[in-house]
Design a protein around this motif. Sequence first.
Motif, PDB file in Angstrom:
ATOM      1  N   LEU A 192       0.848  -1.189   0.000  1.00 20.05           N
ATOM      2  CA  LEU A 192       0.000   0.000   0.000  1.00 20.05           C
ATOM      3  C   LEU A 192       0.883   1.239   0.000  1.00 20.05           C
ATOM      4  O   LEU A 192       1.654   1.468   0.930  1.00 20.05           O
ATOM      5  CB  LEU A 192      -0.906   0.010   1.225  1.00 20.05           C
ATOM      6  N   THR A 193       0.772   2.025  -1.060  1.00 25.35           N
ATOM      7  CA  THR A 193       1.536   3.261  -1.192  1.00 25.35           C
ATOM      8  C   THR A 193       0.598   4.436  -0.978  1.00 25.35           C
ATOM      9  O   THR A 193      -0.371   4.613  -1.726  1.00 25.35           O
ATOM     10  CB  THR A 193       2.182   3.365  -2.584  1.00 25.35           C
ATOM     11  N   GLU A 194       0.875   5.236   0.043  1.00 24.65           N
ATOM     12  CA  GLU A 194       0.029   6.387   0.365  1.00 24.65           C
ATOM     13  C   GLU A 194       0.725   7.669  -0.080  1.00 24.65           C
ATOM     14  O   GLU A 194       1.883   7.908   0.269  1.00 24.65           O
ATOM     15  CB  GLU A 194      -0.261   6.413   1.860  1.00 24.65           C
ATOM     16  N   SER A 195       0.007   8.478  -0.847  1.00 21.08           N
ATOM     17  CA  SER A 195       0.604   9.662  -1.439  1.00 21.08           C
ATOM     18  C   SER A 195      -0.393  10.802  -1.494  1.00 21.08           C
ATOM     19  O   SER A 195      -1.580  10.632  -1.198  1.00 21.08           O
ATOM     20  CB  SER A 195       1.094   9.349  -2.862  1.00 21.08           C
ATOM     21  N   ASP A 196       0.097  11.963  -1.929  1.00 20.47           N
ATOM     22  CA  ASP A 196      -0.786  13.109  -2.119  1.00 20.47           C
ATOM     23  C   ASP A 196      -1.787  12.860  -3.245  1.00 20.47           C
ATOM     24  O   ASP A 196      -2.789  13.579  -3.356  1.00 20.47           O
ATOM     25  CB  ASP A 196       0.036  14.359  -2.452  1.00 20.47           C
ATOM     26  N   ALA A 197      -1.508  11.870  -4.094  1.00 24.44           N
ATOM     27  CA  ALA A 197      -2.408  11.542  -5.197  1.00 24.44           C
ATOM     28  C   ALA A 197      -3.362  10.418  -4.831  1.00 24.44           C
ATOM     29  O   ALA A 197      -4.077   9.907  -5.689  1.00 24.44           O
ATOM     30  CB  ALA A 197      -1.600  11.155  -6.432  1.00 24.44           C
ATOM     31  N   GLY A 198      -3.359  10.006  -3.571  1.00 21.19           N
ATOM     32  CA  GLY A 198      -4.218   8.917  -3.139  1.00 21.19           C
ATOM     33  C   GLY A 198      -3.407   7.718  -2.713  1.00 21.19           C
ATOM     34  O   GLY A 198      -2.179   7.754  -2.642  1.00 21.19           O
ATOM     35  N   ALA A 199      -4.122   6.621  -2.430  1.00 29.03           N
ATOM     36  CA  ALA A 199      -3.485   5.390  -1.984  1.00 29.03           C
ATOM     37  C   ALA A 199      -3.563   4.344  -3.089  1.00 29.03           C
ATOM     38  O   ALA A 199      -4.582   4.206  -3.757  1.00 29.03           O
ATOM     39  CB  ALA A 199      -4.156   4.877  -0.718  1.00 29.03           C
ATOM     40  N   TRP A 200      -2.468   3.609  -3.256  1.00 23.25           N
ATOM     41  CA  TRP A 200      -2.370   2.624  -4.328  1.00 23.25           C
ATOM     42  C   TRP A 200      -1.979   1.270  -3.747  1.00 23.25           C
ATOM     43  O   TRP A 200      -0.947   1.145  -3.096  1.00 23.25           O
ATOM     44  CB  TRP A 200      -1.304   3.054  -5.351  1.00 23.25           C
ATOM     45  N   ARG A 201      -2.811   0.261  -4.000  1.00 27.98           N
ATOM     46  CA  ARG A 201      -2.484  -1.116  -3.611  1.00 27.98           C
ATOM     47  C   ARG A 201      -1.958  -1.823  -4.846  1.00 27.98           C
ATOM     48  O   ARG A 201      -2.686  -2.007  -5.822  1.00 27.98           O
ATOM     49  CB  ARG A 201      -3.702  -1.842  -3.065  1.00 27.98           C
ATOM     50  N   THR A 202      -0.681  -2.181  -4.815  1.00 34.68           N
ATOM     51  CA  THR A 202      -0.038  -2.755  -5.992  1.00 34.68           C
ATOM     52  C   THR A 202       0.746  -4.008  -5.619  1.00 34.68           C
ATOM     53  O   THR A 202       1.014  -4.278  -4.449  1.00 34.68           O
ATOM     54  CB  THR A 202       0.923  -1.749  -6.647  1.00 34.68           C
TER      55      THR A 202
END
Length: 353
Positions: A112-122
């Motif tokens: 789970l990558t959390e960023s200013d552009a949202g969260a991404w599960r990759t």
Amino acid sequence: MTDRVDVVVIGGGQAGLAAGYHLRRRGLGFVVLDAGPAPGGSWQHMWDSLHLFSPADHSSLPGRLMPTRPGQTYPDARHVVDYLTDYEKRYDLPVQHGARVHSVHREGDRLLTESDAGAWRTRAVISATGTWSRPFFPAVPGRTTFTGRQLHTVNYRAPADFTDQRVIVVGGGNSGAQIAADLTLHGRAQVTWATRRPPRFLPDDIDGRALFGIATARRRALDTGRPDTGGVASLGDIVAVPPVRAARDAGLLHTTPMFTRLTADGVRWADGSHSGADAIIWATGFRPALAHLAPLNLRGPRGHIPTDGTRALGEPRLHLLGYGDWTGPASATLIGAGRPARDAAGQITDLLH
């Protein structure tokens, strides 16, 4: 929250773009999250006179030669920014600028990558954030008491900012030599260059072309169990680029041993004498920008994450690109970014399939 991509690439500088190129060729879905507001990575923040160590044709990312410009053997930083901007557009890389990544967590079979552009599960993450955002300041006594101006390499722009000032440049590497040369050749500052040991200049005929070959040969020797060649460090620390060579040959570029402490208005030397200073420029290097990976608990000695090539030993879904020789020979250079990026994309493809 989105699951529409296989890989998140963190960082849109040269290493991140090289990763995007090879991921695209592998047919993987990915996004590149870049903290900067525009293309160009750290090159858009370099000082005005900075030039590469290598000619344009030896400073290219995979798939696209850097074009030459008339009268410019060694490209300047603006040239590099233009090249990276064109590269990003040419290959239609899905870069989201202004998307700073705050953390990467394990979440089951995903990251789970959390960023200013949202969260991404990759299913995989490539970290390519480099070092520019983590300037290193040594613990020198009195640093907090000095009332003059203190800045790091990241803040230096031009000699005109130091007209008629007493400036001490600290650091015996390439940045220290180039900034000291810039100030002495083009400015009106009184410059002192302080280093912990006498500067070691590489032979004048060595530039980035030779350095890449030397670094690659060392990595191959280590990988095959042969004796360590010493690499570039065995030859010297400073590339004698034309401005550095000119200042050195004119007798303008000489060093003094490092001071022992800062005072309110200057520095104290080992013999007890004192020199006044208006500004200290710390050309003292950088550390890997890895805070976003802290939740994975992977840090090893010296702040590095132990790797096998580019793959993190403690997390096989994570690859690191562009942080230095520990993530690939000369991987923090333009020409050196391509091979580790290709290897990482290949290993991620194998993991996902």
